[in-house]
Design a protein around this motif. Structure first.
Motif, PDB file in Angstrom:
ATOM      1  N   MET A   1     -18.469 -28.946 -38.388  1.00 13.01           N
ATOM      2  CA  MET A   1     -17.325 -29.244 -39.206  1.00 13.01           C
ATOM      3  C   MET A   1     -17.764 -30.117 -40.381  1.00 13.01           C
ATOM      4  O   MET A   1     -18.604 -30.995 -40.230  1.00 13.01           O
ATOM      5  N   VAL A   2     -17.191 -29.861 -41.535  1.00 13.78           N
ATOM      6  CA  VAL A   2     -17.471 -30.648 -42.731  1.00 13.78           C
ATOM      7  C   VAL A   2     -16.167 -31.257 -43.216  1.00 13.78           C
ATOM      8  O   VAL A   2     -15.164 -30.559 -43.359  1.00 13.78           O
ATOM      9  N   THR A   3     -16.180 -32.564 -43.466  1.00 14.19           N
ATOM     10  CA  THR A   3     -15.022 -33.248 -44.032  1.00 14.19           C
ATOM     11  C   THR A   3     -15.477 -34.006 -45.282  1.00 14.19           C
ATOM     12  O   THR A   3     -16.666 -34.239 -45.481  1.00 14.19           O
ATOM     13  N   GLU A   4     -14.517 -34.364 -46.117  1.00 11.62           N
ATOM     14  CA  GLU A   4     -14.788 -35.131 -47.328  1.00 11.62           C
ATOM     15  C   GLU A   4     -14.032 -36.458 -47.216  1.00 11.62           C
ATOM     16  O   GLU A   4     -12.898 -36.580 -47.663  1.00 11.62           O
ATOM     17  N   PRO A   5     -14.676 -37.495 -46.594  1.00 16.73           N
ATOM     18  CA  PRO A   5     -13.991 -38.768 -46.376  1.00 16.73           C
ATOM     19  C   PRO A   5     -13.603 -39.486 -47.666  1.00 16.73           C
ATOM     20  O   PRO A   5     -12.661 -40.272 -47.679  1.00 16.73           O
ATOM     21  N   SER A   6     -14.326 -39.229 -48.755  1.00 24.22           N
ATOM     22  CA  SER A   6     -13.963 -39.736 -50.078  1.00 24.22           C
ATOM     23  C   SER A   6     -14.516 -38.735 -51.090  1.00 24.22           C
ATOM     24  O   SER A   6     -15.414 -37.949 -50.768  1.00 24.22           O
ATOM     25  N   TYR A  10     -19.635 -36.153 -48.250  1.00 21.73           N
ATOM     26  CA  TYR A  10     -19.407 -35.120 -47.240  1.00 21.73           C
ATOM     27  C   TYR A  10     -19.970 -35.571 -45.901  1.00 21.73           C
ATOM     28  O   TYR A  10     -21.085 -36.073 -45.831  1.00 21.73           O
ATOM     29  N   ARG A  11     -19.194 -35.368 -44.847  1.00 23.91           N
ATOM     30  CA  ARG A  11     -19.650 -35.692 -43.503  1.00 23.91           C
ATOM     31  C   ARG A  11     -19.789 -34.397 -42.714  1.00 23.91           C
ATOM     32  O   ARG A  11     -18.843 -33.607 -42.628  1.00 23.91           O
ATOM     33  N   PHE A  12     -20.960 -34.197 -42.161  1.00 22.71           N
ATOM     34  CA  PHE A  12     -21.272 -33.033 -41.343  1.00 22.71           C
ATOM     35  C   PHE A  12     -21.353 -33.505 -39.903  1.00 22.71           C
ATOM     36  O   PHE A  12     -22.145 -34.389 -39.575  1.00 22.71           O
ATOM     37  N   LYS A  13     -20.508 -32.944 -39.028  1.00 24.76           N
ATOM     38  CA  LYS A  13     -20.496 -33.366 -37.632  1.00 24.76           C
ATOM     39  C   LYS A  13     -20.286 -32.154 -36.741  1.00 24.76           C
ATOM     40  O   LYS A  13     -19.364 -31.367 -36.954  1.00 24.76           O
ATOM     41  N   ASP A  99     -24.677 -35.368 -37.226  1.00 24.76           N
ATOM     42  CA  ASP A  99     -23.648 -36.338 -37.595  1.00 24.76           C
ATOM     43  C   ASP A  99     -24.206 -37.107 -38.788  1.00 24.76           C
ATOM     44  O   ASP A  99     -24.786 -38.174 -38.650  1.00 24.76           O
ATOM     45  N   THR A 101     -23.759 -38.156 -43.126  1.00 20.19           N
ATOM     46  CA  THR A 101     -22.934 -38.296 -44.324  1.00 20.19           C
ATOM     47  C   THR A 101     -23.854 -38.185 -45.534  1.00 20.19           C
ATOM     48  O   THR A 101     -24.959 -38.719 -45.535  1.00 20.19           O
TER      49      THR A 101
END
Length: 110
Positions: A1-6, A10-13, A99, A101
């Motif tokens: 999963m990839v999210t964009e915390p800001s 990008y955070r890959f977890k 995990d 960033t």
């Protein structure tokens, strides 16, 4: 999963049991003026020379002279670019637990 915390981070977890080969999962582009640029990141997840996790770019010059490879592992340092569209691709090509960033940055030096 990839999210964009800001924005731009990008955070890959997650985890995989097979080779990922996800070369086109996070493409983007920006128009650049002619000049000297360098690529850096707040944290290269596996080092700035890793082909397991990093960033690769290509330049499509405005003058139509043909696409060129620009920044990639082992070559993120300063380089002179023509005006054009710089395409970016964050790639992940590893197995197991991830995990990490990543915050890539493009700097214009002149």
């Amino acid at each position: 999963m990839v999210t964009e915390p800001s924005p731009g981070t990008y955070r890959f977890k997650g985890s995989t049991t097979q080779k990922v080969d996800s070369w086109n999962d996070l493409p983007s582009s920006v128009h650049v003026d002619a000049g000297t640029y360098t690529m850096d990141a707040t944290d290269w997840p596996l080092g700035s020379d890793s082909w397991l996790f990093g960033l690769q770019t290509k330049l499509i010059p405005d003058d139509g002279s043909g696409q060129t490879d620009e920044f990639a592992p082992r070559s993120y340092g300063a380089r002179t670019l023509k005006a054009g569209t710089l395409t970016f691709n964050i790639f992940l090509n590893t197995t197991g637990e991830v995990d990490k960033t990543f915050t890539p940055r493009l700097y214009k030096l002149d």
